[in-house]
Design a protein around this motif. Structure first.
Motif, PDB file in Angstrom:
ATOM      1  N   ASN A  64       0.906  -1.293  -0.104  1.00 14.38           N
ATOM      2  CA  ASN A  64       0.156  -0.155  -0.048  1.00 14.38           C
ATOM      3  C   ASN A  64       1.106   1.415   0.011  1.00 14.38           C
ATOM      4  O   ASN A  64       0.669   2.313  -0.578  1.00 14.38           O
ATOM      5  CB  ASN A  64      -1.045  -0.213   1.332  1.00 14.38           C
ATOM      6  CG  ASN A  64      -2.352  -0.842   1.012  1.00 14.38           C
ATOM      7  OD1 ASN A  64      -3.011  -0.379   0.287  1.00 14.38           O
ATOM      8  ND2 ASN A  64      -2.189  -2.062   1.560  1.00 14.38           N
ATOM      9  N   ARG A  65       2.060   1.236   0.767  1.00 14.11           N
ATOM     10  CA  ARG A  65       2.725   2.482   0.847  1.00 14.11           C
ATOM     11  C   ARG A  65       3.475   2.640  -0.798  1.00 14.11           C
ATOM     12  O   ARG A  65       3.513   3.844  -1.073  1.00 14.11           O
ATOM     13  CB  ARG A  65       4.051   2.080   1.750  1.00 14.11           C
ATOM     14  CG  ARG A  65       4.941   3.544   1.985  1.00 14.11           C
ATOM     15  CD  ARG A  65       6.124   3.255   2.789  1.00 14.11           C
ATOM     16  NE  ARG A  65       5.850   2.737   4.075  1.00 14.11           N
ATOM     17  CZ  ARG A  65       5.963   1.551   4.613  1.00 14.11           C
ATOM     18  NH1 ARG A  65       6.366   0.487   3.673  1.00 14.11           N
ATOM     19  NH2 ARG A  65       5.681   1.210   6.005  1.00 14.11           N
ATOM     20  N   ALA A  68       0.761   3.939  -3.110  1.00 18.60           N
ATOM     21  CA  ALA A  68       0.512   5.397  -2.612  1.00 18.60           C
ATOM     22  C   ALA A  68       1.782   6.209  -3.380  1.00 18.60           C
ATOM     23  O   ALA A  68       1.565   7.310  -3.989  1.00 18.60           O
ATOM     24  CB  ALA A  68       0.556   5.684  -1.438  1.00 18.60           C
ATOM     25  N   VAL A  80      -6.655   5.406   0.789  1.00 23.15           N
ATOM     26  CA  VAL A  80      -6.093   4.130   0.736  1.00 23.15           C
ATOM     27  C   VAL A  80      -6.716   3.349   1.759  1.00 23.15           C
ATOM     28  O   VAL A  80      -7.186   3.806   2.948  1.00 23.15           O
ATOM     29  CB  VAL A  80      -4.627   4.336   1.032  1.00 23.15           C
ATOM     30  CG1 VAL A  80      -4.111   2.794   1.292  1.00 23.15           C
ATOM     31  CG2 VAL A  80      -3.811   5.064  -0.014  1.00 23.15           C
ATOM     32  N   LEU A 100       1.721   8.000   4.694  1.00 24.24           N
ATOM     33  CA  LEU A 100       0.792   7.848   3.579  1.00 24.24           C
ATOM     34  C   LEU A 100       0.367   9.231   3.210  1.00 24.24           C
ATOM     35  O   LEU A 100       0.348   9.889   2.196  1.00 24.24           O
ATOM     36  CB  LEU A 100      -0.343   7.024   3.794  1.00 24.24           C
ATOM     37  CG  LEU A 100      -0.182   5.402   3.838  1.00 24.24           C
ATOM     38  CD1 LEU A 100      -1.542   4.876   4.110  1.00 24.24           C
ATOM     39  CD2 LEU A 100       0.724   4.922   2.841  1.00 24.24           C
ATOM     40  N   VAL A 105      -1.595  11.212   0.220  1.00 21.55           N
ATOM     41  CA  VAL A 105      -3.024  10.645   0.488  1.00 21.55           C
ATOM     42  C   VAL A 105      -3.815  11.535   1.283  1.00 21.55           C
ATOM     43  O   VAL A 105      -3.234  12.009   2.249  1.00 21.55           O
ATOM     44  CB  VAL A 105      -2.550   9.271   1.285  1.00 21.55           C
ATOM     45  CG1 VAL A 105      -4.047   8.760   1.673  1.00 21.55           C
ATOM     46  CG2 VAL A 105      -1.826   8.321   0.208  1.00 21.55           C
TER      47      VAL A 105
END
Length: 268
Positions: A64-65, A68, A80, A100, A105
């Protein structure tokens, strides 16, 4: 609060729901951006499956990082799905979400469902929300409760109880996937925060959900699963020697142009 964060907050208008499509990689997010979607979420199932990992198991913190980071150049507002925050330590969750936010984000989904199929204690879920809001006050925290999905007793009462606790902890929105149609209006009226529901094929459309007071409608993993299903249909048609019943397939040149337009390697 940054201008981008404020813009994302402003998109949540009860009665005029934001359609939030969910992407799983750079190509899907770039295509959605190119087609005019100003805000995009990620799908935890899509990100996990594309990485060969299970969903809802706290296994995709790095993925996920990295996603992003790859999406930061897109002209969209990005939220996210961080599952349960990848930790039961509220401070660690807040540190991760702050990373994030530093990548641009503007929101996160933070859920109370656990890998073992139970709901996290309300106090723990609320503590995570409070820690994130203290670390990144302008970030839109969409607090998700899995009261219906996990089949707890009296899910409506449990969802409303948790909605109150999450609101008091600082949550900006409430996400209740799996809520039946006849409970949506009640949740929207009593949640005290913009209500997010999951689009369900064959279920109420945006206009009807708006009349019920919904502020955001997410596609969840639907787009990812639809893309996977289309790929399987084409492969089966070729194997069977028949014409595939294709939707509008993007041209090779369009995909190449899309990639060039939103390159993430610094070369343009």
């Amino acid at each position: 609060m940054s201008d981008r964060a404020a813009a994302f907050h402003a998109l949540h208008r009860p009665g005029r729901p934001l359609l939030l499509p969910n992407a799983w990689d750079h190509a899907s997010a770039a295509a959605l951006a190119a087609c005019g979607h100003s805000a995009i979420g990620t799908t935890s199932l899509g990100v996990a499956a594309a990485s060969g990992k299970p969903d809802a198991a706290g296994a995709t913190q790095d993925e996920n990082r990295d996603l992003a980071r790859r999406l930061r150049e897109l002209p969209v507002l990005l939220t996210v799905d961080v599952e349960g925050g990848f930790s039961d330590d509220p401070a660690a969750v807040a540190d991760y979400v702050a990373e994030l936010a530093a990548l641009g984000v503007v929101g996160v989904n933070l859920e109370d469902g656990r890998p073992d199929g139970s709901l996290a204690p309300t106090e723990l879920a609320a503590a995570k929300i409070a820690a994130v809001k203290a670390a990144v006050p302008g970030l839109f925290v969409n607090a998700r409760t899995d009261a219906w999905w996990l089949g707890v007793p009296e899910p409506r009462d449990e969802a409303l109880r948790r909605a109150r606790a999450y609101r008091e902890a600082g949550a900006d929105g409430l996400f209740v996937p799996g809520a039946p149609d006849d409970a949506v209006g009640l949740l929207a009226a009593q949640a005290g925060r913009p209500l997010n529901v999951l689009h369900r094929p064959g279920g109420p459309g945006l206009a009807e959900l708006g009349r019920l007071g919904v502020a955001r409608v997410s596609t969840g993993s639907l787009l990812f699963r639809a893309a996977l299903g289309a790929a399987l249909d084409v492969a089966d048609a070729v194997r069977a020697g028949r014409e595939a019943d294709l939707p509008d397939v993007p041209a090779y040149g369009w995909v190449q142009e899309l990639t060039e337009r939103f390159r993430t390697d610094g070369h343009r």
